[in-house]
Motif scaffolding. Structure first.
Motif, short mmCIF file in Angstrom:
data_model
loop_
_atom_site.label_atom_id
_atom_site.label_comp_id
_atom_site.label_asym_id
_atom_site.label_seq_id
_atom_site.Cartn_x
_atom_site.Cartn_y
_atom_site.Cartn_z
N GLY A 181 -15.83 -6.96 -9.85
CA GLY A 181 -16.59 -6.97 -11.09
C GLY A 181 -15.93 -7.72 -12.23
N LYS A 182 -14.63 -7.97 -12.12
CA LYS A 182 -13.92 -8.71 -13.17
C LYS A 182 -14.01 -10.21 -12.90
CE LYS A 182 -10.50 -5.04 -13.98
NZ LYS A 182 -9.06 -4.72 -14.00
N HIS A 183 -13.62 -10.98 -13.93
CA HIS A 183 -13.59 -12.43 -13.77
C HIS A 183 -12.39 -12.82 -12.90
CE1 HIS A 183 -16.76 -13.67 -16.56
NE2 HIS A 183 -16.37 -12.67 -17.34
N ALA A 184 -12.64 -13.67 -11.93
CA ALA A 184 -11.53 -14.24 -11.15
C ALA A 184 -10.87 -15.34 -11.99
CB ALA A 184 -12.06 -14.81 -9.84
N TRP A 185 -9.71 -15.76 -11.53
CA TRP A 185 -9.04 -16.91 -12.14
C TRP A 185 -9.50 -18.17 -11.42
CZ3 TRP A 185 -5.69 -17.33 -16.26
CH2 TRP A 185 -5.20 -16.14 -16.80
N VAL A 186 -9.62 -19.26 -12.15
CA VAL A 186 -9.83 -20.57 -11.55
C VAL A 186 -8.66 -21.45 -12.00
CG1 VAL A 186 -11.33 -21.35 -13.44
CG2 VAL A 186 -11.41 -22.51 -11.25
N PHE A 187 -8.03 -22.11 -11.02
CA PHE A 187 -6.86 -22.94 -11.29
C PHE A 187 -7.15 -24.38 -10.89
CE2 PHE A 187 -4.80 -19.06 -11.94
CZ PHE A 187 -3.49 -19.25 -12.34
N THR A 188 -6.70 -25.31 -11.72
CA THR A 188 -6.85 -26.73 -11.39
C THR A 188 -5.58 -27.47 -11.76
OG1 THR A 188 -8.25 -28.68 -11.67
CG2 THR A 188 -7.86 -27.34 -13.62
N ASP A 189 -5.30 -28.56 -10.99
CA ASP A 189 -4.05 -29.28 -11.24
C ASP A 189 -4.24 -30.80 -11.43
OD1 ASP A 189 -4.78 -29.86 -8.64
OD2 ASP A 189 -2.78 -29.63 -7.81
N GLU A 190 -5.28 -31.40 -10.86
CA GLU A 190 -5.37 -32.85 -10.92
C GLU A 190 -6.83 -33.30 -10.76
OE1 GLU A 190 -3.23 -36.45 -11.53
OE2 GLU A 190 -2.57 -34.35 -11.59
N LEU A 191 -7.19 -34.38 -11.48
CA LEU A 191 -8.51 -35.00 -11.35
C LEU A 191 -8.34 -36.40 -10.77
CD1 LEU A 191 -10.04 -34.06 -14.84
CD2 LEU A 191 -10.37 -32.87 -12.67
N LEU A 192 -9.18 -36.73 -9.79
CA LEU A 192 -9.14 -38.05 -9.16
C LEU A 192 -10.48 -38.75 -9.38
CD1 LEU A 192 -7.57 -36.97 -5.75
CD2 LEU A 192 -6.38 -37.69 -7.81
N PHE A 193 -10.42 -40.01 -9.76
CA PHE A 193 -11.64 -40.75 -10.08
C PHE A 193 -11.73 -41.99 -9.18
CE2 PHE A 193 -10.12 -38.57 -13.84
CZ PHE A 193 -11.24 -37.85 -14.22
N GLY A 211 4.27 -24.01 -13.17
CA GLY A 211 4.04 -24.79 -14.38
C GLY A 211 3.22 -26.04 -14.18
N LYS A 212 2.53 -26.17 -13.03
CA LYS A 212 1.73 -27.36 -12.77
C LYS A 212 0.24 -27.05 -12.69
CE LYS A 212 5.42 -29.72 -10.21
NZ LYS A 212 5.81 -30.36 -8.93
N TRP A 213 -0.13 -25.82 -12.99
CA TRP A 213 -1.54 -25.41 -12.90
C TRP A 213 -2.07 -24.99 -14.26
CZ3 TRP A 213 -4.42 -26.10 -8.61
CH2 TRP A 213 -3.78 -26.24 -7.40
N LEU A 214 -3.32 -25.32 -14.52
CA LEU A 214 -4.07 -24.78 -15.66
C LEU A 214 -4.91 -23.62 -15.15
CD1 LEU A 214 -5.39 -28.03 -17.40
CD2 LEU A 214 -3.34 -26.72 -17.97
N GLY A 215 -4.86 -22.48 -15.85
CA GLY A 215 -5.58 -21.30 -15.39
C GLY A 215 -6.60 -20.82 -16.41
N TYR A 216 -7.79 -20.43 -15.92
CA TYR A 216 -8.86 -19.90 -16.76
C TYR A 216 -9.44 -18.67 -16.08
CZ TYR A 216 -8.89 -24.26 -19.45
OH TYR A 216 -8.54 -25.32 -20.26
N THR A 217 -9.82 -17.68 -16.87
CA THR A 217 -10.48 -16.50 -16.29
C THR A 217 -11.67 -16.06 -17.11
OG1 THR A 217 -10.15 -14.22 -15.56
CG2 THR A 217 -8.78 -14.96 -17.38
#
Length: 717
Positions: A704-716, A599-605
């Motif tokens: 051939g399919k889209h992989a998932w990309v997961f992100t959890d935190e942005l640092l500036f 529950g700490k990751w955002l997922g996109y495919t």
């Protein structure tokens, strides 16, 4: 009025027909349909609304059998029934659609869920038919449909209860139970371990509801484990997942059973521990165990001999209203069984406890047979109060503040059969004062500081009592320590952070490194109370103790961010169940680790990840770091491309950095890492991050399919 009635009937019929078609499409599509996140929220409301259509259906069905003598009254009854049946059918359609959406989520396996889905569709079809055929020329037709609907509701509800609470939940109270098995005929797993799992675990881990991919109904399923790995390591309970989860703090979300579910008793935990320690065999007879084996002693106390009788109590039940009044947020009082006279009392939240909370139970002292005060700050002087409850059979004082000086007071309890003083500093001399306890049968003394010789001596003195000491290293083998616990809840900080580590075993040293290298038990520094961290640091730590193997290392990456944005807006919403907390996930200071289901990751495919970050005022930025996950076996790859845009106006952003991270390789290990994007110092009030998912390579099963990309935190920075 006739026109209005025809109009709502026509509109209602059309809406009901459309709902049936939509439900049928969802039913046939199963997991193949792509559902937006907001519909998942709707699906999770299925248990909340399912009782509403049941009441309407039963009431509408009953009215079909009612005929009124007065024509006008009967006409109104007919019209009201039509309204009721339409509302029932439409609400049934909504409930079924919610259930089909919920069934798509993880944790629901084939079996009862399929029957429940078929039953729900059948109820929807019969409910719709009841409305459409309510005025059929043959009166027996809607009446038959009403009876069929009632039967389908019962059967479908039964399957639903099995999914939620375990097999045969509805009929369990009237289903004949197995007759007690004599000790000499009992099997360790079948008659000791399995009943514990059925009562405390299988409501979430059964054939129809496999939370975490784990089912516990069959031995082969126990051996297979779940998504988190093997459930246990035969012969080694110290590193077995089930024991680790049982011993986590109650407020830890991975603690098992979860909050709100009945916890395992101390005896049940011991039972699982010794079963695993003995090799976790599924066919071992209890009679084959040595006479003084800890597992056999537990079995002797737990199994009912063939000639044993149910206990007889010479007191009447307490008033139900009085029992209810004695319950509050920190104390629960309840009967041991439905309509039974004996009462059990449990206390929670040690910060709110005082002995007055026990004194308040004096009105039911003649019915109170069990007190569970473990981890409450009970003092030696308080035992005088406990001794006033003469009907006590079970008393749990584990990890309380008693020292044992007044332990003899409890010998006055005439019926006390089970006493636990685990985790307290009692001495051998104090234990022997319990020789005067007339009914004492079992005494738990884990983690008391008593030596093995002391406990053997206590056993000789307390001849009629089974003294359970917990784990003893009889063979002198070295065991492996479990990992240290990291107490820090956030891994991202601005200026500095105090690192805090602990270990539950007394006398353990925690040794650590701050450069990501492997710590050792001789040369690495010893962790004291806390450690000040001021920059990006990879902490690795192990637990060490003389006579034990060092634990596996635990690792935590602490990272620094200079600027905290005011808000984060996700242009495209996350997909599947990887929603975390939306845009705030990217700046909440929480790193996701390597578990993509926590529950700490955002997922996109199929969509790109596009996030717009706003700062309250322009800040001089020179780098953005993006937390990402790599798990090639689970289709999670580094993004194909990352773009960083920035500026002081959201409509006038310029490209600051564009990179293509290294593609995932076949043998890449699972890892959480950062993508660092550096660029010339730029004044920015807005930053836009775009991450494009990769295409799975030819060597991958999903090529051939889209992989998932997961992100959890942005640092500036």
């Amino acid at each position: 009025m006739t026109w209005n009635r025809i109009r709502w009937q026509y509109a209602g019929s059309q809406l009901l027909f459309a709902a049936n078609i939509f439900a049928l499409v969802l039913f046939i599509a199963g997991s193949g349909a792509i559902i937006p996140a907001w519909l998942q929220v709707v699906g999770r409301m299925h248990p909340l609304v399912l009782h509403f259509p049941i009441v309407l259906l039963l009431l509408g069905s009953l009215l079909l059998f009612v005929q009124l003598r007065e024509p006008e009254a009967n006409r109104w009854k007919t019209q009201f029934t039509a309204w009721l049946l339409l509302a029932a059918a439409l609400s049934t359609a909504v409930t079924v659609i919610m259930g089909l959406l919920l069934a798509r989520e993880e944790g629901y396996a084939d079996g009862n869920i399929q029957w429940h889905k078929w039953g729900g569709m059948a109820v929807l079809w019969t409910a719709s038919s009841l409305y459409w055929l309510r005025e059929a020329s043959r009166p027996w037709l809607p009446k038959t449909g009403a009876l069929v609907t009632a039967v389908l509701l019962l059967v479908t509800g039964h399957w639903g209860a099995d999914i939620t609470h375990g097999n045969n939940f509805v009929l369990a109270p009237v289903t004949p139970h197995n007759t007690p098995v004599p000790l000499e005929k009992a099997l360790v797993y079948e008659h000791l371990v399995k009943p514990v799992l059925e009562e405390k675990c299988m409501s979430c881990h059964n054939a129809g509801k496999t939370k975490g991919g784990l089912s516990m109904e069959l031995p082969q399923q126990l051996l297979a484990g779940g998504k988190s790995g093997k459930l246990f390591i035969p012969g080694n309970p110290a590193i077995s997942l089930i024991m680790q989860r049982l011993h986590l703090p109650v407020d830890d979300k991975k603690h098992m059973p979860p909050a709100g579910k009945p916890p395992l008793t101390e005896e049940e935990v011991a039972l699982l521990y010794y079963w695993i320690k003995g090799g976790a065999d599924f066919k071992t007879p209890v009679a084959s165990l040595p006479a003084r084996d800890s597992l056999r002693l537990l079995a002797a106390a737990r199994l009912q001999p063939a000639a044993a009788k149910e206990p007889v109590y010479d007191f009447s039940p307490a008033d139900d209203k009085l029992v209810q009044q004695l319950n509050n947020n920190y104390r629960v009082v309840y009967p041991v069984a439905l309509h039974a006279a004996p009462l059990v009392a449990n206390w929670y939240n040690k910060d709110k406890f005082n002995i007055a909370s026990v004194k308040e139970l004096q009105p039911v002292k003649e019915q109170l047979t069990e007190m569970h005060l473990q981890k409450m700050p009970v003092q030696d002087a308080d035992l005088d109060v406990l001794a006033q409850f003469k009907q006590l059979r079970v008393l749990n004082l584990s990890f309380t503040n008693i020292t044992g000086q007044t332990l003899a007071t409890l010998a006055k309890l005439p019926h006390l059969q089970s006493l636990s003083v685990s985790g307290t500093p009692v001495t051998l001399q104090q234990l022997t004062t319990l020789k005067a306890a007339p009914a004492l049968q079992t005494l738990y003394v884990w983690n008391t500081g008593l030596s093995h010789a002391d406990i053997q001596q206590a056993q000789k003195i307390l001849r009629q009592v089974t003294v359970v000491e917990g784990f003893t290293n009889d063979k002198g083998e070295q065991l492996k320590l479990n990992q240290p616990t990291i107490l820090n809840t956030a891994a991202v900080f601005r200026s500095s952070i105090q690192l805090k580590l602990q270990h539950p075993v007394k006398g353990v040293e925690i040794r650590y490194t701050l450069d990501g290298s492997a710590p050792d038990s001789l040369h690495s520094p010893v962790f004291k109370d806390s450690l000040l961290i001021t920059g990006n640091t990879t902490v690795r730590a192990i637990a060490c103790k003389q006579g034990w193997y060092a634990s596996d290392p635990v690792q935590l990456q602490l990272v620094k961010t200079t600027y905290i944005p005011d808000s984060v807006t996700l242009v495209n919403q996350p997909e599947g169940s990887y929603l975390a907390s939306g845009g705030s996930t990217l700046t909440d200071g929480q790193k996701g680790g390597t578990d993509y289901n926590n529950g700490k990751w955002l997922g996109y495919t199929k969509n790109v990840l596009e996030a717009v970050v706003r700062f309250p005022q322009p800040v001089p930025l020179k780098s953005v770091s993006i937390g990402m996950l790599r798990n090639v076996g689970s289709y999670i790859f580094p993004p194909r491309q990352v773009e960083i845009w920035g500026g002081v106006h959201p409509q006038q952003l310029k490209l600051l950095k564009k990179i293509s991270p290294p593609a995932g390789k076949k043998d890449d290990p699972v890892a959480a890492m950062d993508i660092d994007c550096a660029f010339p110092v730029t004044q920015a009030s807005y930053i836009k991050i775009i991450m494009t998912p990769a295409i799975l390579p030819s060597w991958h099963p999903g090529k051939g399919k889209h992989a998932w990309v997961f992100t959890d935190e942005l640092l500036f920075n």
